[in-house]
Design a protein around this motif. Structure first.
Motif, PDB file in Angstrom:
ATOM      1  N   ALA A 126      27.382  76.714  54.941  1.00  0.00           N
ATOM      2  CA  ALA A 126      27.165  75.501  54.156  1.00  0.00           C
ATOM      3  C   ALA A 126      26.130  75.746  53.069  1.00  0.00           C
ATOM      4  O   ALA A 126      26.265  75.274  51.932  1.00  0.00           O
ATOM      5  CB  ALA A 126      26.715  74.360  55.068  1.00  0.00           C
ATOM      6  N   PHE A 127      25.095  76.497  53.422  1.00  0.00           N
ATOM      7  CA  PHE A 127      24.049  76.823  52.446  1.00  0.00           C
ATOM      8  C   PHE A 127      24.628  77.622  51.285  1.00  0.00           C
ATOM      9  O   PHE A 127      24.359  77.322  50.111  1.00  0.00           O
ATOM     10  CB  PHE A 127      22.945  77.625  53.143  1.00  0.00           C
ATOM     11  CG  PHE A 127      21.837  78.067  52.231  1.00  0.00           C
ATOM     12  CD1 PHE A 127      20.764  77.234  51.958  1.00  0.00           C
ATOM     13  CD2 PHE A 127      21.869  79.318  51.637  1.00  0.00           C
ATOM     14  CE1 PHE A 127      19.742  77.626  51.117  1.00  0.00           C
ATOM     15  CE2 PHE A 127      20.851  79.729  50.790  1.00  0.00           C
ATOM     16  CZ  PHE A 127      19.779  78.876  50.531  1.00  0.00           C
ATOM     17  N   LEU A 128      25.433  78.627  51.589  1.00  0.00           N
ATOM     18  CA  LEU A 128      26.029  79.453  50.534  1.00  0.00           C
ATOM     19  C   LEU A 128      26.994  78.641  49.675  1.00  0.00           C
ATOM     20  O   LEU A 128      27.024  78.791  48.446  1.00  0.00           O
ATOM     21  CB  LEU A 128      26.756  80.655  51.149  1.00  0.00           C
ATOM     22  CG  LEU A 128      25.880  81.785  51.682  1.00  0.00           C
ATOM     23  CD1 LEU A 128      26.755  82.848  52.359  1.00  0.00           C
ATOM     24  CD2 LEU A 128      25.076  82.420  50.556  1.00  0.00           C
ATOM     25  N   ALA A 129      27.783  77.783  50.309  1.00  0.00           N
ATOM     26  CA  ALA A 129      28.737  76.964  49.565  1.00  0.00           C
ATOM     27  C   ALA A 129      28.000  76.049  48.591  1.00  0.00           C
ATOM     28  O   ALA A 129      28.392  75.905  47.427  1.00  0.00           O
ATOM     29  CB  ALA A 129      29.596  76.142  50.524  1.00  0.00           C
ATOM     30  N   ARG A 130      26.920  75.438  49.060  1.00  0.00           N
ATOM     31  CA  ARG A 130      26.155  74.544  48.184  1.00  0.00           C
ATOM     32  C   ARG A 130      25.506  75.335  47.046  1.00  0.00           C
ATOM     33  O   ARG A 130      25.414  74.869  45.917  1.00  0.00           O
ATOM     34  CB  ARG A 130      25.076  73.816  48.986  1.00  0.00           C
ATOM     35  CG  ARG A 130      24.261  72.810  48.170  1.00  0.00           C
ATOM     36  CD  ARG A 130      25.184  71.740  47.555  1.00  0.00           C
ATOM     37  NE  ARG A 130      24.489  70.946  46.568  1.00  0.00           N
ATOM     38  CZ  ARG A 130      24.127  69.672  46.730  1.00  0.00           C
ATOM     39  NH1 ARG A 130      24.389  69.058  47.868  1.00  0.00           N
ATOM     40  NH2 ARG A 130      23.523  69.017  45.780  1.00  0.00           N
ATOM     41  N   ALA A 131      25.065  76.557  47.338  1.00  0.00           N
ATOM     42  CA  ALA A 131      24.456  77.397  46.309  1.00  0.00           C
ATOM     43  C   ALA A 131      25.456  77.729  45.206  1.00  0.00           C
ATOM     44  O   ALA A 131      25.107  77.793  44.030  1.00  0.00           O
ATOM     45  CB  ALA A 131      23.904  78.679  46.929  1.00  0.00           C
ATOM     46  N   VAL A 132      26.704  77.926  45.574  1.00  0.00           N
ATOM     47  CA  VAL A 132      27.752  78.193  44.581  1.00  0.00           C
ATOM     48  C   VAL A 132      28.003  76.948  43.739  1.00  0.00           C
ATOM     49  O   VAL A 132      28.070  77.010  42.506  1.00  0.00           O
ATOM     50  CB  VAL A 132      29.059  78.652  45.268  1.00  0.00           C
ATOM     51  CG1 VAL A 132      30.206  78.696  44.255  1.00  0.00           C
ATOM     52  CG2 VAL A 132      28.875  80.029  45.896  1.00  0.00           C
ATOM     53  N   VAL A 133      28.128  75.798  44.383  1.00  0.00           N
ATOM     54  CA  VAL A 133      28.396  74.544  43.673  1.00  0.00           C
ATOM     55  C   VAL A 133      27.246  74.196  42.727  1.00  0.00           C
ATOM     56  O   VAL A 133      27.463  73.716  41.619  1.00  0.00           O
ATOM     57  CB  VAL A 133      28.640  73.397  44.682  1.00  0.00           C
ATOM     58  CG1 VAL A 133      28.663  72.051  43.975  1.00  0.00           C
ATOM     59  CG2 VAL A 133      29.948  73.618  45.413  1.00  0.00           C
ATOM     60  N   ASP A 134      26.010  74.467  43.165  1.00  0.00           N
ATOM     61  CA  ASP A 134      24.841  74.166  42.338  1.00  0.00           C
ATOM     62  C   ASP A 134      24.558  75.249  41.298  1.00  0.00           C
ATOM     63  O   ASP A 134      23.546  75.193  40.597  1.00  0.00           O
ATOM     64  CB  ASP A 134      23.596  73.988  43.219  1.00  0.00           C
ATOM     65  CG  ASP A 134      23.598  72.661  43.963  1.00  0.00           C
ATOM     66  OD1 ASP A 134      24.437  71.808  43.641  1.00  0.00           O
ATOM     67  OD2 ASP A 134      22.767  72.488  44.868  1.00  0.00           O
ATOM     68  N   GLU A 135      25.452  76.263  41.236  1.00  0.00           N
ATOM     69  CA  GLU A 135      25.355  77.346  40.254  1.00  0.00           C
ATOM     70  C   GLU A 135      24.093  78.183  40.434  1.00  0.00           C
ATOM     71  O   GLU A 135      23.565  78.771  39.496  1.00  0.00           O
ATOM     72  CB  GLU A 135      25.411  76.785  38.819  1.00  0.00           C
ATOM     73  CG  GLU A 135      26.686  76.032  38.536  1.00  0.00           C
ATOM     74  CD  GLU A 135      26.748  75.466  37.125  1.00  0.00           C
ATOM     75  OE1 GLU A 135      25.806  75.715  36.348  1.00  0.00           O
ATOM     76  OE2 GLU A 135      27.724  74.783  36.798  1.00  0.00           O
TER      77      GLU A 135
END
Length: 221
Positions: free
Chosen positions: A12-21
């Motif tokens: 979840a942390f990595l996914a959010r990091a991708v979405v937040d650029e």
């Protein structure tokens, strides 16, 4: 064993990091990352491949104020433009706090500097004073401030294509940051492919913000 949900939390942390650029999608297909990440990387890809994944991931740590990242960027640009017209710290700070996205303040820092790359020196000065105010009022954390400048440093080669003076303007903002943010003395940011201490401003000049947040000495050109 100690944290049964570690895989899900990290994905979840990595996914959010991708979405937040914060990290590019290509990070998830890097052979080294895939080899080390295993199931975490695989689950991150599954999260990002779902229908409406971005709206889901944007709320993965909680609702914030409910807006997607694209809307937050528009809101940030609006508050920055309004600040340049009014020069009112309190109103800009109120808007920043009302967004309720402290994890996304690095984007505010980045966009604040980008907004004035080609503006007159007085507007660059005003924007730097705003960042100083937001730091001193604890509306923006030192870590988010650093991350915003790091993102600027990482994309400098692209910025100079449209704004030839981008490097010198960013250097001046960094020199300002070194005056109001003690943590800035420990930053190392990439410049022309090499790490450089953030304490060095344009042409080696140091701080241009005094204790009250006002400019003095060698300010923006």
């Amino acid at each position: 064993i100690d944290t049964p949900g570690a895989t899900e939390i990290t994905a979840a942390f990595l996914a959010r990091a991708v979405v937040d650029e914060i990290i590019p999608p290509a990070f998830l297909v890097d052979p080294v990352v895939v080899g080390l990440g295993g199931e975490v990387v695989a689950q991150t890809k599954r999260i990002l491949s779902r229908d409406h994944q971005y709206s889901r991931v944007e709320r993965i740590w909680g609702p914030g104020d409910g807006r997607p990242v694209s809307d937050l960027k528009v809101a940030i640009d609006q508050l920055l433009n309004e600040y340049l017209l009014s020069k009112q710290f309190s109103e800009a700070e109120r808007c920043v706090r009302e967004m309720k996205v402290p994890h996304f303040h690095h984007e505010l820092v980045k966009r604040a500097v980008e907004a004035v790359l080609d503006k007159p020196s007085d507007e660059q000065r005003a924007m730097s004073e705003l960042l100083a105010h937001l730091y001193k009022s604890e509306a923006v954390s030192p870590a988010q401030l650093e991350q915003g400048f790091r993102k600027l440093s990482d994309k400098l080669s692209d910025l100079v294509l449209d704004s030839p003076n981008a490097a010198s303007v960013i250097d001046a903002f960094l020199a300002d940051a070194n005056q109001y943010c003690p943590e800035a003395s420990g930053w190392t940011l990439k410049k022309n492919g090499q790490d450089e201490e953030a304490t060095k401003g344009a042409n080696g000049k140091n701080g241009v913000v005094n204790g009250n947040g006002a400019m003095n000495g060698n300010g923006h050109a």
